[in-house]
Every structure is written in C-alpha cells, then in structure tokens.
Design an enzyme around this catalytic site. Structure first.
Site, short mmCIF file in Angstrom:
data_model
loop_
_atom_site.label_atom_id
_atom_site.label_comp_id
_atom_site.label_asym_id
_atom_site.label_seq_id
_atom_site.Cartn_x
_atom_site.Cartn_y
_atom_site.Cartn_z
N ASP A 121 0.85 -1.20 -0.02
CA ASP A 121 -0.03 -0.06 -0.02
C ASP A 121 0.96 1.19 -0.05
O ASP A 121 1.60 1.54 1.04
CB ASP A 121 -0.94 -0.04 1.15
CG ASP A 121 -2.08 0.96 1.21
OD1 ASP A 121 -2.18 1.75 0.41
OD2 ASP A 121 -2.91 0.89 1.99
N ASP A 150 -10.32 4.19 -1.54
CA ASP A 150 -10.94 3.45 -0.75
C ASP A 150 -12.44 3.41 -0.97
O ASP A 150 -13.41 4.49 -0.85
CB ASP A 150 -10.74 3.77 0.47
CG ASP A 150 -9.31 3.27 0.95
OD1 ASP A 150 -8.55 3.31 -0.06
OD2 ASP A 150 -8.91 3.51 2.02
C1 GLA Z 1 -5.58 2.60 2.52
C2 GLA Z 1 -6.07 1.28 1.75
C3 GLA Z 1 -7.04 0.66 2.51
C4 GLA Z 1 -6.32 0.13 3.76
C5 GLA Z 1 -5.89 1.24 4.70
C6 GLA Z 1 -5.19 0.70 5.98
O1 GLA Z 1 -6.54 3.44 2.79
O2 GLA Z 1 -6.55 1.79 0.38
O3 GLA Z 1 -7.49 -0.63 1.71
O4 GLA Z 1 -5.41 -0.73 3.62
O5 GLA Z 1 -4.95 2.04 3.82
O6 GLA Z 1 -4.64 1.81 6.47
#
Ligand code: GLA
Length: 512
Positions: free
Chosen positions: A255, A318
C-alpha cells in the site's frame, strides 16, 4: 425465419418491494436456493503454482458431511488428504496438469476437472478471501484473524472457493504510540520487521490458517510508515519479505501510503518503482506470494500493474472511505470508472483490476461501532454481480464471524462465483447504456455470455438486453444466476424489470 421475440420478465422479488430510497423500506430477499446435500465442487477450475513452491489447495465442495475426497492424475510430488480434501506437496516440473477432483458422500459423487499450471504465473483466476480492514480497521489482533479463519470454514465460505485470510494494516509496531499493545522494537537486530504485541506469534497464526488448507495474507507499505502510521518497509524491503516468508504468508498487499514522501514526482516511473522492487524480491522467494498493488489507481496503474509484477491492482481510492457514501463510490469507482476507462482491456489471468473489497454484512462505521452495510439489498446484489462481471477479486471485508443469511447468500452463490472465476479470464464491460439503465456482459469459456441488467436510477424499470448489443445471434437459453433457475429461451433480446439500484443477472447459451 420467423422472428419470434420472447419477452421474459424477471422481477419476482423486486416487484414485491416497496421502491424507496431508504434501505429500511427494501426487503432483503434471499434469491438463491441453499446448496443441496449431494456433493458439488465449486470455486476455481484453474490453479497457478511455481515449480518447487509449497503447494496448498483445499477442494471447495458443498454437500453433507462426512465427505471423502480423491484426485485422479495428481502430478508427481502432490498428495491429497481423503478426509479434508487438502492437496499438499510441491510440483518440480513445469507444465499444465489436468486432474480430476472427486468429492463423495452418502448422496453421491461429484467430479470436476482442475487445471494446475506450474509456471511463473500466480492468481490465474481472481483471488477470493477475506480482509480485516473494513470491519476491524486498527483494532485487528491475532485472535480476530484466527476467528476469521475458523469462520471461513464454519460458515461454509471455504466450500465455495474463498481461500485467503488477509491481515490489513496495523499489525506492525506503531512508532510513538502510547498504547502498550502497539509499542515495541519495530525491527529485530537483523533489520527484519517485528509484529506488535497484538500478534504474539505470526508463524503460529499462519499455521492455524494453513491447517484448514486456507492461505494467509499480510500488508505493508513501501514508505517508512503504513497509512495508519505503523512501520513500513522503506529501505528494509528484502528483510521484510524474508520475514513474511519465515512467517509463512502467501499474499502481500503493498500500500503506497507514505511513499509519497519518497517518490521524486508523480511520473509513471516513480509510481512503478516500489512495485518493481518488491516484485523482484518476491520472485526470488521459495514460496508463492500473490502481490496486490494498492496505490488508488495513480498513473493509470491498470496499464502497467501486470508488467511490474502485480497480480492485482486497486483501480481507485477506498470504496468505503466514507461509510455513508459507499453507494456513491460503488457507482463511481465501479461502473463509471470501468466503463469510461475501458478497464476490461487490462485484467486477465495473473493480473486483475481490483475495485476494492465486498462491503457487505457488518462493517466499521469509523465511529467505533460495527453496523450493517449502508448498501440497500438491491445495491448489494448489484455490487456482487458487477464484481463478478469485472473479474474482480472477491475479498469480503465485513465481519465474517457475524454473517446473516442474506449476506452469506450474497457471498456464496456458486453460479455467480463461477462467472467471476471463469478460466478464460476476460473481464466484462458495458455494452449498452440508456440513461440510468445499463447492460454489462462478460464472455465465458464455454461460449456462453454472463449478462447484468443494472438499473442505476430510481423506480422499477424495464431493461432490454438486445442481441445486437450483446453480439449474440439466434435463440438463447436464459438462466437467472441469482435464483439458479432457467427462465426460458429468448430471441432478439432479453427483457427484465429491475428494481432501483438493482440487477438481474443472467447467463445466455445458444439454444440450438
Ligand atoms: C489505505 C488502503 C486501504 C487500507 C488502509 C489501511 O487507505 O487503500 O485499503 O489498507 O490504507 O490503513
């Protein structure tokens, strides 16, 4: 030839519903019959593994227990446990192996072919599993992960092909935290990352998951910290991957998060760099680790996600970033993005577009509670249907230990999952749009076509899927996938009544 147009109107549950924007006004109707007592083998028909890597595959089968399992033509190096249906070992020789899986109980025997491809490609069909983020966010613990693995078995989800049990953010130490359960040395003396006290023994955790024939996933960031400010892999990439291998993980979500501080600019090269680094390290490991790129779609990642070694790549931000707006995000980051950017051109065996997790059942509302998804029942049917048409990974991120019948039904319809897992691996696309009414379709390996009729507007609407738009000819046998029921033969078009934000999901086979 006499042109006969047979109109089929599908609307049973949906007509009965009071059409209203508020979820509480829509009845959650379970459309799918429960699996029968006779054995049925489900899930993927295609499995990728690298030569010499530990092999782990649990035959997913529904039907009454006790059940016994057998496999014909297993390649050298593999064995199956007849009681659990778990296949283990290692294949040394590259090649494509066709094996016959068998599952038997007092009601009969089911047989199904599985093609095992031993080569360089993992994730030959989209991954299926569970991820901790949207329900447990920064409260995740070892205990929660074990319970999730237990529930994947006890709920029956594993019998439909769900395999990965994935920890998201918040397992490493959180530098500067005053919470004793998050504190500690971020790394050991050799520089490998440590877990925080909420995860006292990662190897024991993955052993617990693997004992079921399931697989374990972990998460980190190429930046110095993760999105929730826990230790990231920056400058320790190789050491951390070694640690994940020692711990026994099978899946890595990488990520972007604080890597923005490291990247020189927003160029494509800089977007790609950390993913090239990590996939190169993963390739050298004696273990298969599926790589999920998470960088929110930057730099049109779909155009190069596979080239840099990704097995899937998040195509947008997200989906559940704002709890109240999950519905809006579903239409924007799902339907609109995929249609406008024609993302069907980029997904395929070994590398899939990832529109984020299935936001069903109980989710965190980011205010300290877990509450039912804000999606209406019809939106939930649309969500799962669209993901299957897009060939998206099916990763559920609600509370797997608290599955109501409606949610379980949404997650475990084998004919719907079969569309997602189709071995041809061609993602579907939008073929027609009239205002809020859309027709999406995905070609299947057996020559049939999966078709979703979506109503993105208000009120009950009739949607037509015309043969000229679908590119099919002649009479077609129509099967309703949610109801698992044949609905007749149609010619020229297929027509259905579709509720507000709902779907009618069918599969068409040439009938002559
Ligand atoms: C980002 C990712 C999410 C999750 C969060 C965790 O926002 O896109 O899917 O993994 O981080 O902090």
């Amino acid at each position: 030839m006499k042109k006969k147009v047979l109109l089929i109107v599908l609307s049973l549950s949906m007509i009965g519903m009071i059409d209203h924007a508020a979820m509480s006004w829509e009845t959650a109707v379970i459309l799918t019959p429960a699996p029968g007592p006779a054995p049925r083998i489900n899930g993927t028909r295609l499995f990728g593994v690298r030569p010499g890597s530990p092999f782990l595959f649990r035959i997913p089968a529904t039907g009454e227990r006790p059940m016994s399992f057998a496999v014909e033509n297993l390649p050298a190096g593999l064995t199956v446990d007849p009681l659990t249906g778990i296949i283990t070992g290692a294949i040394l020789e590259r090649g494509s192996y066709s094996v016959m899986l068998r599952a038997s109980n007092s009601k009969g025997t089911a047989a199904r072919e599985l093609r095992i491809v031993c080569g360089d490609t993992l994730a030959v069909t989209p991954h299926m599993g569970w991820n901790s983020w949207y329900v447990w966010e920064n409260h995740v613990t070892d205990e929660i992960m074990r319970a999730a693995a237990d529930a994947m078995i006890s709920s029956g989800m594993a019998d439909h092909g769900y395999t990965y049990v994935n920890i998201d953010d918040c397992w490493p130490v959180k530098p500067g935290s005053t919470d004793p359960t998050l504190r500690g040395e971020p790394r050991d003396k050799s520089g490998k990352v440590n877990s925080n006290p909420r995860f006292p023994d990662m190897k024991a955790l993955t052993d617990h998951i693997h004992a079921y024939g399931l697989k374990a996933g972990i998460y980190t960031s190429p930046g110095p910290t993760t999105c929730a400010d826990h230790t990231g892999a920056w400058k320790h990439e190789a050491a951390d991957v070694e640690r994940f291998v020692e711990w026994g993980f099978d899946f890595l979500k990488y990520d972007w998060c604080s890597y923005s501080q490291i990247a020189k600019d927003k160029s494509r090269e800089e977007c790609q760099k950390p993913y090239r680094v990590i996939s190169e390290i993963l390739r050298r490991q004696p273990r298969d680790i599926v790589l999920n790129l998470c960088q929110y779609g930057m730099g049109d990642v779909w155009e190069w996600g596979k080239e840099v070694g990704g097995n899937s790549w998040r195509t947008a931000g997200d989906l559940g970033g704002s709890f109240e707006k999950i519905g809006l995000a579903l239409f924007r980051d799902g339907f609109d993005l995929y249609a406008e950017k024609e993302l069907h051109r980029f997904g395929g065996p070994g590398g899939w577009n990832d529109p984020d997790y299935l936001l069903l059942g109980y989710l965190s509302n980011w205010k300290g509670q877990t509450v039912p998804t804000p999606l209406t029942p019809n939106e939930q049917y649309s969500h799962v249907s669209l993901w299957c048409l897009l060939a998206a990974p099916l990763i559920f991120s609600g509370d797997i230990t608290r599955l109501d019948d409606f949610t379980l039904n949404l997650l475990t319809n084998d004919e719907v999952i079969e569309v997602d897992q189709d071995p041809l691996g061609l993602p579907g696309r939008r073929l027609a749009k009239e205002g809020d009414l859309e027709v999406w379709a995905r070609p299947m390996e057996d020559g049939s076509l999966a078709v979703g009729l979506f109503n993105r507007g208000e009120g009950l609407k009739v949607i037509e899927a015309k043969w000229e738009d679908l590119g099919v000819r002649g009479p077609q046998k129509v099967r309703d996938l949610w109801r698992q029921r044949d609905v007749g033969v149609a010619e020229g078009k297929f027509e259905a009544c579709v509720a507000r934000h709902g779907v009618v999901f069918v599969r068409l086979w040439p009938s002559d």
